[in-house]
Each structure stands twice: as structure tokens, then as C-alpha cells.
Design an enzyme around this catalytic site. Structure first.
Site, PDB file in Angstrom:
ATOM      1  NE  ARG A   1      -4.229  -1.559   0.347  1.00 49.77           N
ATOM      2  CZ  ARG A   1      -5.091  -1.550   1.433  1.00 49.77           C
ATOM      3  NH1 ARG A   1      -5.423  -0.885   2.950  1.00 49.77           N
ATOM      4  NH2 ARG A   1      -6.328  -2.809   1.235  1.00 49.77           N
TER       5      ARG A   1
ATOM      6  NE  ARG B   1      -7.841   5.450   2.656  1.00 46.92           N
ATOM      7  CZ  ARG B   1      -7.664   4.502   3.514  1.00 46.92           C
ATOM      8  NH1 ARG B   1      -9.615   4.849   3.627  1.00 46.92           N
ATOM      9  NH2 ARG B   1      -7.683   3.174   3.981  1.00 46.92           N
TER      10      ARG B   1
ATOM     11  NE  ARG C   1     -10.535   7.761  -1.753  1.00 51.01           N
ATOM     12  CZ  ARG C   1     -11.481   8.106  -1.559  1.00 51.01           C
ATOM     13  NH1 ARG C   1     -11.314   9.282  -1.334  1.00 51.01           N
ATOM     14  NH2 ARG C   1     -11.981   6.760  -0.698  1.00 51.01           N
TER      15      ARG C   1
ATOM     16  CG  ASP D   1      -8.972  -3.582  -3.784  1.00 54.51           C
ATOM     17  OD1 ASP D   1      -8.502  -2.995  -3.306  1.00 54.51           O
ATOM     18  OD2 ASP D   1      -9.560  -4.484  -3.528  1.00 54.51           O
TER      19      ASP D   1
ATOM     20  CE1 TYR E   1     -13.026  -8.234   2.271  1.00 53.73           C
ATOM     21  CE2 TYR E   1     -11.277  -9.556   1.508  1.00 53.73           C
ATOM     22  CZ  TYR E   1     -12.276  -8.205   1.800  1.00 53.73           C
ATOM     23  OH  TYR E   1     -11.340  -7.110   2.838  1.00 53.73           O
TER      24      TYR E   1
HETATM   25  O1  CP3 Z   1       0.181  -1.561  -2.571  1.00 54.07           O
HETATM   26  C1  CP3 Z   1       0.100  -1.210  -3.055  1.00 54.07           C
HETATM   27  O2  CP3 Z   1       0.039   0.020  -2.854  1.00 54.07           O
HETATM   28  C2  CP3 Z   1      -1.023  -1.007  -4.108  1.00 54.07           C
HETATM   29  C3  CP3 Z   1      -2.383  -1.526  -3.982  1.00 54.07           C
HETATM   30  C4  CP3 Z   1      -3.050  -1.530  -3.252  1.00 54.07           C
HETATM   31  C5  CP3 Z   1      -4.673  -1.613  -2.778  1.00 54.07           C
HETATM   32  N1  CP3 Z   1      -5.111  -2.796  -2.728  1.00 54.07           N
HETATM   33  C6  CP3 Z   1      -5.155  -0.193  -2.862  1.00 54.07           C
HETATM   34  C7  CP3 Z   1      -5.789   0.121  -2.014  1.00 54.07           C
HETATM   35  C8  CP3 Z   1      -3.615  -3.360  -3.401  1.00 54.07           C
HETATM   36  C9  CP3 Z   1      -2.205  -4.193  -3.478  1.00 54.07           C
HETATM   37  C10 CP3 Z   1      -4.957  -4.133  -2.112  1.00 54.07           C
HETATM   38  C11 CP3 Z   1      -4.959  -5.083  -2.083  1.00 54.07           C
HETATM   39  C12 CP3 Z   1      -6.328  -5.775  -1.020  1.00 54.07           C
HETATM   40  N2  CP3 Z   1      -7.223  -4.978  -1.376  1.00 54.07           N
HETATM   41  C13 CP3 Z   1      -5.722  -6.644  -0.394  1.00 54.07           C
HETATM   42  C14 CP3 Z   1      -4.801  -7.357  -0.309  1.00 54.07           C
HETATM   43  C15 CP3 Z   1      -4.144  -7.041   1.333  1.00 54.07           C
HETATM   44  C16 CP3 Z   1      -4.461  -6.601   2.370  1.00 54.07           C
HETATM   45  O3  CP3 Z   1      -4.533  -5.274   2.894  1.00 54.07           O
HETATM   46  O4  CP3 Z   1      -4.710  -7.467   2.711  1.00 54.07           O
HETATM   47  C17 CP3 Z   1      -7.403  -6.492  -0.291  1.00 54.07           C
HETATM   48  C18 CP3 Z   1      -8.364  -7.633   1.041  1.00 54.07           C
HETATM   49  C19 CP3 Z   1      -8.201  -5.648  -0.041  1.00 54.07           C
HETATM   50  C20 CP3 Z   1      -9.314  -5.281   0.071  1.00 54.07           C
HETATM   51  C21 CP3 Z   1      -9.282  -4.258   0.279  1.00 54.07           C
HETATM   52  N3  CP3 Z   1      -9.497  -3.222  -0.362  1.00 54.07           N
HETATM   53  C22 CP3 Z   1      -9.992  -3.315   1.289  1.00 54.07           C
HETATM   54  C23 CP3 Z   1     -10.163  -4.404   3.150  1.00 54.07           C
HETATM   55  C24 CP3 Z   1      -9.871  -2.303   1.440  1.00 54.07           C
HETATM   56  C25 CP3 Z   1     -10.198  -1.161   2.645  1.00 54.07           C
HETATM   57  C26 CP3 Z   1      -9.167  -0.767   3.605  1.00 54.07           C
HETATM   58  C27 CP3 Z   1      -8.672   0.349   3.704  1.00 54.07           C
HETATM   59  O5  CP3 Z   1      -7.111   0.767   3.324  1.00 54.07           O
HETATM   60  O6  CP3 Z   1      -9.481   1.221   3.759  1.00 54.07           O
HETATM   61  C28 CP3 Z   1      -9.625  -1.821   0.385  1.00 54.07           C
HETATM   62  C29 CP3 Z   1      -9.467   0.071  -0.518  1.00 54.07           C
HETATM   63  C30 CP3 Z   1      -8.238   0.127  -0.946  1.00 54.07           C
HETATM   64  N4  CP3 Z   1      -7.459  -0.694  -1.555  1.00 54.07           N
HETATM   65  C31 CP3 Z   1      -7.104   1.237  -0.533  1.00 54.07           C
HETATM   66  C32 CP3 Z   1      -6.328   1.315  -1.266  1.00 54.07           C
HETATM   67  C33 CP3 Z   1      -5.117   2.242  -1.409  1.00 54.07           C
HETATM   68  C34 CP3 Z   1      -8.316   2.900   0.615  1.00 54.07           C
HETATM   69  C35 CP3 Z   1      -9.232   3.343  -0.860  1.00 54.07           C
HETATM   70  C36 CP3 Z   1      -9.300   4.066  -0.283  1.00 54.07           C
HETATM   71  O7  CP3 Z   1      -8.441   5.577  -1.183  1.00 54.07           O
HETATM   72  O8  CP3 Z   1      -9.914   5.001   0.276  1.00 54.07           O
END
Ligand code: CP3
Length: 356
Positions: free
Chosen positions: A27, A31, A40, A77, A154
Site C-alpha cells: 500500500r 491515503r 483521489r 485492488d 469476499y
Molecule cells: O500496495 C499497493 O500500493 C497497491 C495497491 C493495493 C490496494 N489494495 C489499494 C487500496 C493493493 C495491492 C491492495 C490489495 C488488497 N485490497 C488486499 C490484499 C492486501 C491486504 O491488505 O490484505 C485486500 C484484502 C484488499 C481489499 C480492500 N481494498 C480493503 C479491505 C480496503 C479497505 C481498507 C482501507 O484501507 O480502506 C480496500 C481499499 C483500498 N485498496 C485502498 C487502497 C489505497 C484505500 C481506498 C481509499 O483510497 O479510500
């Protein structure tokens, strides 16, 4: 396309000698960076950001402009795949990802199809190509997917969960249906990752974020074999270069030897396991990626530097380590602490790579 200027990350994944320990952070575009929040806001939503190759490229590059990182990761994602299968992904403000149509009925499960990545996931494949062009050979690009088990969680629950009651009811009550979902999802992941490789991803990572909540027997039946199948069917070489694979089961430390034998080149570790112990257990069969607790980044520069050095010291001398966090970076991380982390690893790790 120009030759890579910095291939330290790819070399470490293949356990070849490097001058220092390469770093990237799960990540890393997110944010905690004000410039991410600005892009965003312009996009209107997280999903719009993912679905615009140009904006996805912009945010992928943001952490690389600030920090000395050794890899870029595609901004997207894991849930784009079930979205492309028709489940209707949406993000409710402050609640994380949800699906409009979770998989609960047998007819819906029987109708599930692996999407053609060039069709419903075209925006991801286009983003990979655009990011590669923008990187211009500076550092390698990582493509990724969720694991079949994590995606299935999911899809069945329809959202994140603490107990995974619906998944477990299906797994234990209707294992045939669970395996059917996993089969279709495995096909989808293979096609999706191979399309990313074709478009320019130079390494790929499979995120098994929920595998760690399974019993050992269930992990060995419902998660690991499907990841092994993905490893066996991924494109191995592109443009004359091996495309290394990383698997990451969060909470999978207990099963490390088994995970290390699934066909991946590297295994991602969360912070619960000591990386030196992990290194001894995998006996040089794979590289290791990890594993500092991301919460340390919420403290002071001194604590960050101390913990980073502790991880390097525990891994010890030699190649095969990619520095990372044990899970994604928190949105409350002060960006200056990331700078301290990246610089500390870059400088302090050199001593672990000198000839002895
Ligand atoms: O690593 C990186 O920078 C690449 C981008 C990336 C995102 N999600 C961006 C993201 C990657 C590799 C993921 C993988 C992902 N997404 C996983 C596997 C890794 C892990 O965290 O266990 C999972 C389970 C998800 C599902 C997901 N997407 C969740 C649970 C959430 C909400 C959590 C949160 O932080 O709000 C997301 C949203 C998400 N994916 C964000 C980002 C930058 C935040 C979204 C925003 O900008 O509001």
C-alpha cells in the site's frame, strides 16, 4: 523498452547477490500521502481511480517520487476480479469494500464464469502498460491478484468479516460448492496475472490475506493447492527475463515450509514470525519479503530506524531478503517516517551484502 536501471528487487527475489536490501511497501500509494488524497478527490472515488489508467499511473508513481523505493506496484485492488465476475463492487464510506450480489445461492455459484481480462479488466491491463511506459526502466513493476481463497471469502461474505461464518458454513457444509468457486476463481487469477505479465508486469504477487484464519487441514485443502496451481500456470519468462512470483498468506507462519514449496520464488511474511527463524526454516529454497509491523511507522523516527535495523539483523548476511512491512501501511502514517525507514534500510543493509 529500455533496460532496467535498478534491478535490485528482481535480483533479491531470485536470491542473486545485491549491494543492499531492496525495499517496497505494501500500500505504498495510499491515503497517508497528501498527493494521493488529492488525486483521489479529483477522481471522485477510489474505484474511479482504479478504473482510470492515467490516474492509476499517477498514484503508482507518487511514492517513488518521494522515496528511494526499489519497486513500483500496480495501483488497483484485489476485488476488481469479483467485480468483473458481476458481483457489483462498491465502497460504502468508512466501511470498506462490499458486493451488491454476494454468492450464496447454488444457481449463482454454478453460473460463475472466469472473466476475460482483456474485456472486463481492460482498465487494469491498460494501467500496467501505461505505468511501464511512465517508469521508463527506473524500477520494476509488480502486478498482483488476490488468492482464490481470499477472493472467494469476499465473494461469499459480500464484505470483510471477523468470523467468516458464511465462508465456513459453505466450506464445511458444501465443500463441493466451495471448490467450484475456487476452481473458477483460480482460472480467473491465472488469466488475469498472465495478462498483466503480457502487458509488462515484471514480478507478480498473490495476496492471501485471509488464509491465516483457516485450520491447517482447511488451509491445505482450500487455499494452498490453488495457489500452487497458479504458480504452475503462470508465464515464467517475458522478454528474456524470469518473472518472479511472491505469495503472501497473512498469518501463514505456521505453514511456512509448505508455502515455500508451492512454486513461488519468494514468500511474504507478516510481523508475527521472526524473519531469521523463517530464513532457517526455508533453507534457501525461497526469498523472504517482510516483515516490520506497520504500526511502528506511527511512532518516532528513532523507533522506526531501530526496528528496521532489527529486521535486517535478524535476517542476517546475504541475499534473498526484500524489505517490506508485515501488512499494508496505515493511513495515519507520517510520511517522514517512511523516508527514515527507506533510507535506514538502504544504508544499514549494505554491510549485510559485503563479501566476508
Ligand atoms: O500496495 C499497493 O500500493 C497497491 C495497491 C493495493 C490496494 N489494495 C489499494 C487500496 C493493493 C495491492 C491492495 C490489495 C488488497 N485490497 C488486499 C490484499 C492486501 C491486504 O491488505 O490484505 C485486500 C484484502 C484488499 C481489499 C480492500 N481494498 C480493503 C479491505 C480496503 C479497505 C481498507 C482501507 O484501507 O480502506 C480496500 C481499499 C483500498 N485498496 C485502498 C487502497 C489505497 C484505500 C481506498 C481509499 O483510497 O479510500
Amino acid at each position: 523498452m529500455s533496460a532496467l536501471k535498478n534491478d535490485t528487487f528482481l535480483r533479491a527475489l531470485m536470491r542473486q547477490p545485491t549491494e543492499y536490501t531492496p525495499t517496497w511497501l505494501m500500500r505504498q500509494a495510499g491515503r497517508y500521502l497528501p498527493e494521493y488524497c488529492a488525486t483521489r478527490a479529483r477522481a471522485g472515488s477510489f474505484l474511479n481511480l482504479c478504473k482510470s489508467p492515467t490516474l492509476a499511473t499517477e498514484v503508482t508513481l507518487q511514492p517513488l517520487a518521494r522515496y528511494n523505493l526499489d519497486a513500483a506496484i500496480l495501483f488497483s485492488d484485489i476485488l476488481t476480479v469479483p467485480d468483473a465476475m458481476g458481483l457489483g463492487l462498491y465502497f460504502a464510506e468508512g466501511e470498506g469494500p462490499k458486493f451488491e450480489r454476494p454468492l450464496r445461492e447454488e444457481w449463482a455459484i454454478r453460473n460463475l464464469q472466469a472473466p476475460n481480462p482483456h474485456d472486463h479488466l481492460r482498465y487494469v491491463i491498460d494501467a500496467v502498460a501505461e505505468i511501464r511506459r511512465a517508469l521508463d526502466g527506473s524500477v520494476p513493476l509488480i502486478g498482483f491478484s488476490g488468492s482464490p481463497f481470499t477472493l472467494s471469502c469476499y465473494m461469499i461474505e459480500g464484505q470483510g468479516s471477523d468470523s467468516y461464518t458464511e465462508v465456513k458454513k459453505m466450506m464445511y457444509g458444501r465443500p463441493d460448492l466451495m471448490h467450484h468457486i475456487l476452481e473458477v476463481t483460480t482460472r480467473a487469477v491465472i488469466d488475469y496475472l498472465n495478462a498483466q505479465i503480457e502487458a509488462g508486469a515484471q514480478a507478480v504477487m498473490v495476496f492471501d490475506s485471509w488464509g491465516g484464519m483457516l485450520s491447517q487441514a482447511a488451509y491445505l485443502e482450500f487455499s494452498l493447492p490453488y495457489m500452487a496451481r497458479i504458480m504452475a500456470e503462470l508465464t515464467r519468462e517475458r522478454d528474456g527475463h524470469v518473472v518472479p512470483r511472491i505469495v503472501f498468506t497473512k498469518g501463514g507462519g505456521l505453514w511456512l515450509e509448505k508455502i515455500a514449496a508451492c512454486g513461488a520464488d519468494a514468500v511474504g511474511l507478516d510481523w508475527t514470525i521472526d524473519i531469521g527463524d523463517a530464513r532457517r526454516r526455508v533453507e534457501g529454497k525461497v526469498a523472504l519479503q517482510g516483515n516490520m509491523d506497520p504500526n511502528i511507522l506511527l511512532t518516532t523516527p528513532e523507533a522506526v530506524a531501530k526496528e528496521a535495523e532489527a529486521v535486517l539483523t535478524s535476517y542476517g548476511h546475504g541475499t534473498g531478503h526484500i524489505f517490506n512491512l508485515g501488512h499494508g501501511i496505515s493511513q495515519f502514517t507520517p510520511p517522514e517516517n517512511v523516508s527514515v525507514l527507506v533510507e535506514t534500510v538502504r544504508e544499514k543493509s549494505r554491510a549485510f551484502h559485503q563479501a566476508i
